[in-house]
Scaffold this active site. Sequence first.
Site, PDB file in Angstrom:
ATOM      1  N   TYR A  93      -1.050 -12.191  -1.596  1.00 25.02           N
ATOM      2  CA  TYR A  93       0.007 -11.403  -2.219  1.00 25.02           C
ATOM      3  C   TYR A  93       0.573 -12.183  -3.405  1.00 25.02           C
ATOM      4  O   TYR A  93       0.442 -13.402  -3.487  1.00 25.02           O
ATOM      5  CB  TYR A  93       1.096 -11.140  -1.177  1.00 25.02           C
ATOM      6  CG  TYR A  93       1.938  -9.925  -1.451  1.00 25.02           C
ATOM      7  CD1 TYR A  93       1.367  -8.665  -1.461  1.00 25.02           C
ATOM      8  CD2 TYR A  93       3.302 -10.027  -1.665  1.00 25.02           C
ATOM      9  CE1 TYR A  93       2.137  -7.542  -1.709  1.00 25.02           C
ATOM     10  CE2 TYR A  93       4.082  -8.904  -1.892  1.00 25.02           C
ATOM     11  CZ  TYR A  93       3.497  -7.671  -1.917  1.00 25.02           C
ATOM     12  OH  TYR A  93       4.260  -6.559  -2.150  1.00 25.02           O
TER      13      TYR A  93
ATOM     14  N   PHE B 102       2.600   0.452  -9.806  1.00 27.83           N
ATOM     15  CA  PHE B 102       3.952   0.414  -9.247  1.00 27.83           C
ATOM     16  C   PHE B 102       4.029  -0.628  -8.151  1.00 27.83           C
ATOM     17  O   PHE B 102       3.163  -0.712  -7.286  1.00 27.83           O
ATOM     18  CB  PHE B 102       4.368   1.778  -8.692  1.00 27.83           C
ATOM     19  CG  PHE B 102       5.795   1.774  -8.211  1.00 27.83           C
ATOM     20  CD1 PHE B 102       6.832   1.851  -9.129  1.00 27.83           C
ATOM     21  CD2 PHE B 102       6.097   1.635  -6.866  1.00 27.83           C
ATOM     22  CE1 PHE B 102       8.154   1.801  -8.706  1.00 27.83           C
ATOM     23  CE2 PHE B 102       7.422   1.585  -6.436  1.00 27.83           C
ATOM     24  CZ  PHE B 102       8.452   1.669  -7.358  1.00 27.83           C
TER      25      PHE B 102
ATOM     26  N   SER C 196      -1.470   6.913   4.809  1.00 25.98           N
ATOM     27  CA  SER C 196      -0.715   5.659   4.823  1.00 25.98           C
ATOM     28  C   SER C 196       0.766   5.973   4.971  1.00 25.98           C
ATOM     29  O   SER C 196       1.185   7.130   4.857  1.00 25.98           O
ATOM     30  CB  SER C 196      -0.941   4.905   3.512  1.00 25.98           C
ATOM     31  OG  SER C 196      -0.346   5.616   2.438  1.00 25.98           O
TER      32      SER C 196
ATOM     33  N   MET D 161      -6.823  -0.763  -1.235  1.00 27.70           N
ATOM     34  CA  MET D 161      -7.416  -0.919   0.094  1.00 27.70           C
ATOM     35  C   MET D 161      -8.929  -1.148   0.046  1.00 27.70           C
ATOM     36  O   MET D 161      -9.480  -1.803   0.914  1.00 27.70           O
ATOM     37  CB  MET D 161      -7.125   0.331   0.940  1.00 27.70           C
ATOM     38  CG  MET D 161      -5.655   0.515   1.278  1.00 27.70           C
ATOM     39  SD  MET D 161      -5.007  -0.898   2.231  1.00 27.70           S
ATOM     40  CE  MET D 161      -3.414  -0.222   2.715  1.00 27.70           C
TER      41      MET D 161
ATOM     42  N   VAL E 284       3.127   5.266   2.860  1.00 29.02           N
ATOM     43  CA  VAL E 284       3.558   5.855   1.592  1.00 29.02           C
ATOM     44  C   VAL E 284       3.064   7.297   1.491  1.00 29.02           C
ATOM     45  O   VAL E 284       3.810   8.201   1.105  1.00 29.02           O
ATOM     46  CB  VAL E 284       3.047   5.026   0.380  1.00 29.02           C
ATOM     47  CG1 VAL E 284       3.310   5.748  -0.928  1.00 29.02           C
ATOM     48  CG2 VAL E 284       3.692   3.649   0.366  1.00 29.02           C
TER      49      VAL E 284
END
Lengths: 316, 316
Positions: free
Chosen positions: A42, A258, A142, A236, A144
């Site tokens: 990350y 985003f 997902s 993903m 989101v």
Amino acid sequence: RAGLRPLSTDLSVAKLGESDVHVRMLAAPINPADINMIQGTYAILSELPAVGGNEGVGQVVEVGSRVTSVKPGDWVVPADTGLGTWRTEAVFPEETLLQVPSDIPLLCAATLSVNPCTAYRMLADFETLRPGDSVIQNGANSGVGQAVIQIAKASGIRTINVVRDRPDLPKLVERLMSLGADHVITEEMLRKPDMKDLFKSIPKPRLALNCVGGKSTTEMLRHLQPKGTVVTYGGMAKQPVMVPVSAFIFKDVKLRGFWMTQWKKDQMHSKLSLCELVRKGQLTAPACTEVPLEDYRTALEASIKPFTSSKQILVL
Amino acid sequence: RAGLRPLSTDLSVAKLGESDVHVRMLAAPINPADINMIQGTYAILSELPAVGGNEGVGQVVEVGSRVTSVKPGDWVVPADTGLGTWRTEAVFPEETLLQVPSDIPLLCAATLSVNPCTAYRMLADFETLRPGDSVIQNGANSGVGQAVIQIAKASGIRTINVVRDRPDLPKLVERLMSLGADHVITEEMLRKPDMKDLFKSIPKPRLALNCVGGKSTTEMLRHLQPKGTVVTYGGMAKQPVMVPVSAFIFKDVKLRGFWMTQWKKDQMHSKLSLCELVRKGQLTAPACTEVPLEDYRTALEASIKPFTSSKQILVL
């Protein structure tokens, strides 16, 4: 990260300073980004040793003498990434917390600040969508994706939801339809000429939301309206986004990204209107599997299994 | 297009209507998009049979009784794509032509409306660049590339120019430097860690101009400032643009496209300020090889040769 294994351990709770808040954590989800942080892939990595978890809801137990924004009994969520929510209790500086209403379901409050906020901002900030317009998204099951379906539904915006084929596909389709999805299709269907028929009843999307990458994005792009926008918020498939040059030049498509963490650094407004949707019953928590903290290993393993449609949520 | 061969032929000049303009063509370049139109790979294809060429300058011979925007002696250029400029004379409707000053060099006027306009708009419309800022571009020796170098130079914006390695590289570097380039590097140098040294003396670019595609774009992207924009206006490598998901999410880069033909449909202002630059000697025509119309086959062949740094221009 390499050579490290997460473990459950007892930490002492820090002494309450005058600007601190003592919080008892109630529930905290395991999000894909949490796993990426543990894996070291990350963009933000905590100093080690660290407590995992970037989202969750807790109840205020006690506040320092100078604390004004929250009081004992209030529900709070992290204001930013990196708080470490996978624990039973902790003392946090006041500015790291945001108060949320405690009249919404616990699982909603625990999952509100990452996935639904991401969905809300992506629907609002890139294209001006009006009732009747459509949005296409991949990874539609997902966290989101589920929030996109519900928030779009509440705004009269129609959704075309792309998912990977799987053994229990009809069940997944049914679940997403029950959330308000207008169309649920597989990656394979997305590539077929029959897509033309779909666009007889629904306008071509001006916005595409991408959390997969690779070919999936290229296929969604083909159905986008001229001058439309693709917003990437995940990868993903671990493959780059590929765009034919002609899409840029002749179709004038825009590609953007985003990242909620970056957005939060700038401002923090969307949560309140999301609470409104929750109260009206228009936004629910994603499908969750509640797991007690002591079973965290099972939860972490479940969270990285393919075709997991249920968010693992630690109940603390 | 498939099975077709361009040929030179005599067409009768149409009768002059009251809103028409009789034009004697003076010079017309062969641009990559003209070739794509002949090959049938362009987004706009003329009805066949058609006259090739989308750019050029002509002199007004005679005007119809209702024509007000131009008079005999004026220089004119096509207002839009598809006029068919590779001919010695023609009668055109008034609205298909735009007058340009006749005090600028002929080759400048003939090459002003496609490449320099593209360069000008791309420098102006995507990022707000200030003196001292930098721009990176690939295909830097293209017609657009040469105009970017000169227009940026005139505005105090620094350019990092990427070209393919070739036998006569030092000569090309010298030519681009003489136009005002700050740095000229090869695709190979772009990939090397020494790029860090370059950015000690020049800020990282906020704008990248791409006419190549494939890996070249990905490499430029790596050096872009966070929140920077990549504008694609060509795809010489015939490969899609590939973008790592992390560039969208963590670096917030924006990918856009530009097509002069579309832009012209909306508005047409930039040409006048470009004429100003030409008059001041800050913008010259790209390297041109002047070819008489009867040698058009040689010119077409030369225009599709690799490493052609000279624009073929039909002198009519």
